[in-house]
Design a protein around this motif. Structure first.
Motif, PDB file in Angstrom:
ATOM      1  N   GLY A  88      50.710 111.371  61.229  1.00  0.00           N
ATOM      2  CA  GLY A  88      50.955 110.190  60.414  1.00  0.00           C
ATOM      3  C   GLY A  88      52.345 110.184  59.778  1.00  0.00           C
ATOM      4  N   GLY A  89      53.106 111.223  60.048  1.00  0.00           N
ATOM      5  CA  GLY A  89      54.449 111.340  59.470  1.00  0.00           C
ATOM      6  C   GLY A  89      55.491 110.718  60.381  1.00  0.00           C
ATOM      7  N   HIS A  90      56.712 111.274  60.340  1.00  0.00           N
ATOM      8  CA  HIS A  90      57.764 110.678  61.149  1.00  0.00           C
ATOM      9  C   HIS A  90      58.561 111.751  61.879  1.00  0.00           C
ATOM     10  N   LEU A  91      59.233 111.283  62.914  1.00  0.00           N
ATOM     11  CA  LEU A  91      60.195 112.170  63.569  1.00  0.00           C
ATOM     12  C   LEU A  91      61.564 111.534  63.410  1.00  0.00           C
ATOM     13  N   ASN A  92      62.555 112.360  63.154  1.00  0.00           N
ATOM     14  CA  ASN A  92      63.927 111.878  62.991  1.00  0.00           C
ATOM     15  C   ASN A  92      64.603 111.895  64.344  1.00  0.00           C
ATOM     16  N   LYS A  93      64.892 110.707  64.858  1.00  0.00           N
ATOM     17  CA  LYS A  93      65.432 110.616  66.211  1.00  0.00           C
ATOM     18  C   LYS A  93      66.760 111.365  66.337  1.00  0.00           C
ATOM     19  N   SER A  94      67.506 111.431  65.227  1.00  0.00           N
ATOM     20  CA  SER A  94      68.830 112.084  65.297  1.00  0.00           C
ATOM     21  C   SER A  94      68.728 113.591  65.530  1.00  0.00           C
ATOM     22  N   PRO A  99      64.573 111.661  72.996  1.00  0.00           N
ATOM     23  CA  PRO A  99      63.161 112.052  72.931  1.00  0.00           C
ATOM     24  C   PRO A  99      62.195 111.098  73.623  1.00  0.00           C
ATOM     25  N   ARG A 100      61.184 111.703  74.236  1.00  0.00           N
ATOM     26  CA  ARG A 100      60.079 110.950  74.825  1.00  0.00           C
ATOM     27  C   ARG A 100      58.794 111.530  74.231  1.00  0.00           C
ATOM     28  N   TYR A 231      56.806 108.333  77.231  1.00  0.00           N
ATOM     29  CA  TYR A 231      57.416 107.093  76.743  1.00  0.00           C
ATOM     30  C   TYR A 231      58.659 107.445  75.924  1.00  0.00           C
ATOM     31  N   ALA A 232      59.792 106.790  76.238  1.00  0.00           N
ATOM     32  CA  ALA A 232      61.043 107.023  75.505  1.00  0.00           C
ATOM     33  C   ALA A 232      61.002 106.250  74.191  1.00  0.00           C
ATOM     34  N   VAL A 233      61.076 106.957  73.067  1.00  0.00           N
ATOM     35  CA  VAL A 233      60.884 106.314  71.762  1.00  0.00           C
ATOM     36  C   VAL A 233      62.172 105.694  71.214  1.00  0.00           C
ATOM     37  N   SER A 234      62.004 104.667  70.371  1.00  0.00           N
ATOM     38  CA  SER A 234      63.128 104.024  69.688  1.00  0.00           C
ATOM     39  C   SER A 234      62.872 104.030  68.183  1.00  0.00           C
ATOM     40  N   VAL A 235      63.959 103.986  67.428  1.00  0.00           N
ATOM     41  CA  VAL A 235      63.865 103.968  65.967  1.00  0.00           C
ATOM     42  C   VAL A 235      63.052 102.751  65.512  1.00  0.00           C
ATOM     43  N   GLY A 236      62.151 102.985  64.560  1.00  0.00           N
ATOM     44  CA  GLY A 236      61.357 101.888  63.999  1.00  0.00           C
ATOM     45  C   GLY A 236      59.965 101.785  64.600  1.00  0.00           C
ATOM     46  N   GLU A 237      59.733 102.466  65.713  1.00  0.00           N
ATOM     47  CA  GLU A 237      58.432 102.358  66.373  1.00  0.00           C
ATOM     48  C   GLU A 237      57.408 103.324  65.758  1.00  0.00           C
ATOM     49  N   THR A 238      56.149 102.877  65.780  1.00  0.00           N
ATOM     50  CA  THR A 238      55.042 103.773  65.437  1.00  0.00           C
ATOM     51  C   THR A 238      54.225 103.986  66.706  1.00  0.00           C
ATOM     52  N   ILE A 239      54.066 105.248  67.064  1.00  0.00           N
ATOM     53  CA  ILE A 239      53.350 105.599  68.299  1.00  0.00           C
ATOM     54  C   ILE A 239      51.984 106.152  67.912  1.00  0.00           C
ATOM     55  N   LYS A 240      50.948 105.663  68.557  1.00  0.00           N
ATOM     56  CA  LYS A 240      49.600 106.126  68.253  1.00  0.00           C
ATOM     57  C   LYS A 240      48.874 106.467  69.540  1.00  0.00           C
ATOM     58  N   LEU A 241      48.205 107.594  69.532  1.00  0.00           N
ATOM     59  CA  LEU A 241      47.367 107.958  70.680  1.00  0.00           C
ATOM     60  C   LEU A 241      45.916 107.948  70.224  1.00  0.00           C
ATOM     61  N   GLU A 242      45.094 107.194  70.949  1.00  0.00           N
ATOM     62  CA  GLU A 242      43.656 107.217  70.684  1.00  0.00           C
ATOM     63  C   GLU A 242      42.973 107.877  71.861  1.00  0.00           C
ATOM     64  N   VAL A 243      42.133 108.859  71.557  1.00  0.00           N
ATOM     65  CA  VAL A 243      41.420 109.579  72.609  1.00  0.00           C
ATOM     66  C   VAL A 243      39.920 109.398  72.372  1.00  0.00           C
ATOM     67  N   GLN A 244      39.239 108.974  73.420  1.00  0.00           N
ATOM     68  CA  GLN A 244      37.807 108.731  73.341  1.00  0.00           C
ATOM     69  C   GLN A 244      37.095 109.970  72.787  1.00  0.00           C
ATOM     70  N   ILE A 251      52.555 108.857  64.860  1.00  0.00           N
ATOM     71  CA  ILE A 251      53.854 109.259  64.302  1.00  0.00           C
ATOM     72  C   ILE A 251      54.805 108.071  64.323  1.00  0.00           C
ATOM     73  N   SER A 252      55.711 108.003  63.362  1.00  0.00           N
ATOM     74  CA  SER A 252      56.711 106.932  63.345  1.00  0.00           C
ATOM     75  C   SER A 252      58.094 107.522  63.605  1.00  0.00           C
ATOM     76  N   VAL A 253      58.939 106.696  64.201  1.00  0.00           N
ATOM     77  CA  VAL A 253      60.273 107.171  64.583  1.00  0.00           C
ATOM     78  C   VAL A 253      61.297 106.635  63.597  1.00  0.00           C
ATOM     79  N   GLU A 254      62.052 107.553  62.987  1.00  0.00           N
ATOM     80  CA  GLU A 254      63.098 107.154  62.045  1.00  0.00           C
ATOM     81  C   GLU A 254      64.469 107.538  62.597  1.00  0.00           C
ATOM     82  N   ALA A 255      65.497 106.954  62.027  1.00  0.00           N
ATOM     83  CA  ALA A 255      66.850 107.193  62.518  1.00  0.00           C
ATOM     84  C   ALA A 255      67.295 108.630  62.258  1.00  0.00           C
TER      85      ALA A 255
END
Ligand code: OOG
Ligand code: MG
Length: 255
Positions: A88-94, A99-100, A231-244, A251-255
């Protein structure tokens, strides 16, 4: 020594988030065996800086992944505590080159595993399972590499985020996995894409780690490898994986 020099190049590239030319351009005969030695030396530099081992990642365990990067052998790499990102946190793209992110399943071990084992023995050493995403970041220019290149580069591993741990009683052989970006599904697959059953990735991990004279330990995390392309991530995106049956991880992507 040459292997040490190459390990240093990759360690600096990772530390400074700068791309470097493929090792095999200047060393076309680099063997898989030497590549694993470079990986061990390079990650050793991180241990010297205070990073602690937390387990291993398996890679290229699905056809979708093999096809995406044009390498068709299962590989492994080392995970350190500094790679672990908060759910639920973030990754710093810099902090990364390019990153993918990948949809994965994580195992937590409560017993050591080593060498040739059966799927039953592998499962017996599992404490819990969780949905996970791996952040991969090839240190090579244009995310391009051959088999020895990617192995030397710690199999592109650079981060991981893990969801809640679930009972190993849950059947994970064929469960749905949907990775979405800001609510839009970008990769849809099944855990069965991971070697037919993710437990086989754990069997492969025990065997391959032993080939380098090491073993999986109680407390280790093992990532089974991505079920789909990354998936190649971009700043500002929130990526979510749901597994049955295993909830979600995001996680969210920050600059
Ligand atoms: C190599 C690492 C692949 C996976 O889950 O298949 C991997 C790469 O694609 O850069 O981590
Ligand atoms: Mg992966």
């Amino acid at each position: 020594m040459e292997l040490h020099k190459l390990a240093e190049i990759l360690d600096s590239a990772a530390k400074n988030a700068t791309a470097t030319p493929q090792l095999t351009l200047s060393h076309p005969h680099l063997s898989v065996e030497d590549a694993y030695k470079i990986q061990a030396i390079s990650i050793g530099h991180r241990y010297d800086r205070g990073e602690r081992p937390i387990g291993v990642k398996m890679g290229l365990t699905s056809r979708a992944k093999m096809k995406q990067v044009g390498v068709d052998e299962v590989i492994w790499g080392r995970l350190t505590h500094a790679m672990l990102l908060e759910e639920g946190g973030h990754l710093n793209k810099s902090n990364y080159v390019h990153p993918r992110i990948e949809p994965e399943i994580a195992f937590l071990l409560n017993k050591p595993l080593k060498g040739e084992i059966t799927a039953l023995e592998a499962l017996d050493a599992v404490e819990a399972i969780a949905p996970a995403m791996e952040i991969i970041d090839s240190r090579y220019e244009n995310f391009k590499f051959s088999l020895p290149d990617v192995i030397a580069d710690n199999s592109s591993s650079s981060g991981l985020v893990i969801g809640s741990w679930f009972s190993k009683q849950i059947d994970i052989s064929n469960i749905g996995m949907v990775m979405s970006v800001d609510g839009r599904a970008v990769e849809i697959g099944s855990s069965a894409a991971i070697l037919g059953n993710p437990v086989r990735a754990l069997v492969a991990a025990a065997r391959m780690v032993a080939q380098s004279g090491e073993q999986l330990n109680a407390g280790d995390i093992v990532l089974a490898g991505a079920a789909t392309a990354a998936y190649a991530v971009s700043v500002g995106e929130t990526i979510k994986l749901e597994v049955q049956d295993l909830g979600f991880v995001s996680i969210s992507v920050e600059a």
